[in-house]
Design a protein around this motif. Structure first.
Motif, PDB file in Angstrom:
ATOM      1  N   TRP A  15      -6.377  -3.725   6.254  1.00 13.73           N
ATOM      2  CA  TRP A  15      -5.743  -4.389   5.106  1.00 13.73           C
ATOM      3  C   TRP A  15      -5.328  -5.814   5.476  1.00 13.73           C
ATOM      4  O   TRP A  15      -5.487  -6.746   4.678  1.00 13.73           O
ATOM      5  CB  TRP A  15      -4.515  -3.609   4.645  1.00 13.73           C
ATOM      6  N   ARG A  33     -10.069  -1.400  -0.401  1.00 17.09           N
ATOM      7  CA  ARG A  33      -9.299  -2.521   0.141  1.00 17.09           C
ATOM      8  C   ARG A  33      -9.806  -3.847  -0.406  1.00 17.09           C
ATOM      9  O   ARG A  33      -9.021  -4.702  -0.836  1.00 17.09           O
ATOM     10  CB  ARG A  33      -9.358  -2.513   1.666  1.00 17.09           C
ATOM     11  N   THR A  85       0.835  -1.195   0.000  1.00 17.22           N
ATOM     12  CA  THR A  85       0.000   0.000   0.000  1.00 17.22           C
ATOM     13  C   THR A  85       0.877   1.256   0.000  1.00 17.22           C
ATOM     14  O   THR A  85       2.016   1.244   0.458  1.00 17.22           O
ATOM     15  CB  THR A  85      -0.938   0.035   1.218  1.00 17.22           C
TER      16      THR A  85
END
Length: 263
Positions: free
Chosen positions: A134, A82, A26
């Motif tokens: 996440w 996500r 990310t």
């Protein structure tokens, strides 16, 4: 007898257990995140990178190689983003073995006593709860049944007090605590570790050294600031089989500054 792993490392071969794996990083369109993604690709992994702007992600994917990477734009604290990024990673590459929670923000600097609470909530939402979310998404989609490795990007400001960026530091301290608890809960098939960098030369950290890089670097025993490659090497080690008996640990990457009494 010398292990095959040790012989491989001494011979300069790739890090063990990365080639053929699939990673999601990310906040990886530039800086530390892109450095980590590049190292993973160099070691033979396939990578999904995320960030807010698709055009910048597209440039990063071109750098990584279109056969090696995909870029999916969205906000790190958006549940729909996500879910979409994790789902598309598995659909595109067939698995999700490695997760690097690098996305982070520091929207406001200043003393905690005057800190805007809305900005404080947003900082914690992205830097700590976002990483947890996440990890939950990756766990449900793949790691629960297949195992995996997670590395969270914390900060030295989460290890010791950092005036003027105290809320950022508090969120990163929370991330270290989450790392430790997840490591206990998700073993033995999933390892969770963290790194805590000091100042790394990126656009994100530039206000901390702009116009005085030599002066700031002089406070470090190693006499330089970090670069993304410094962080990438440690992250890939933690993700790899070379760290197979490491979990719940935070590596401080600081050029010795915390030992020297600095931040």
């Amino acid at each position: 007898m010398v292990s095959k792993r040790l012989v491989s490392r001494q011979g300069g071969d790739v890090v063990q257990g990365i080639a053929g794996k699939v990673a999601l990083v990310t906040g990886a369109s530039r800086g530390i995140g892109l450095g980590i993604a590049q190292r993973l690709v160099d070691e033979g992994a396939k990578v999904c990178i995320t960030a807010r702007k698709q055009d910048v992600l597209d440039e990063a994917v071109n750098q990584l190689g279109a056969a090696n990477a995909i870029g999916i734009a969205g906000k790190a604290d958006d549940p729909a983003h996500r879910e979409d990024a994790v789902r598309r990673t598995v659909e595109t590459f067939g698995s999700l073995d490695l997760l690097v929670n690098n996305a982070g923000i520091n929207p406001v600097a200043g003393p905690l006593i005057d800190f805007d609470l809305g900005a404080a909530r947003k900082t914690v939402e992205v830097n700590a709860l976002g990483a947890l979310a996440w990890t939950q998404e990756a766990y449900r989609a793949w790691m629960k049944d297949h195992g995996g490795s997670v590395v969270n990007i914390s900060s030295v400001s989460g290890v010791k007090p950092a005036p003027m960026i105290g809320m950022y530091g508090a969120s990163k301290a929370m991330l270290i605590s989450l790392t430790e608890t997840l490591a206990v809960e998700l073993g033995p098939t999933i390892r969770v570790n963290a790194v805590a960098p000091a100042i790394v030369k990126t656009a994100f950290a530039e206000p901390l050294y702009q116009g005085n890089e030599d002066g700031v670097a002089a406070k470090y025993p190693l006499r330089r600031l970090g670069v993304p490659e410094d962080v990438a090497g440690s992250v890939v080690f933690l993700l790899s089989d070379d760290a197979a008996w490491l979990t719940g640990q935070t590596i401080t990457l600081d050029g010795g500054i915390t030992l020297a009494g600095g931040h």
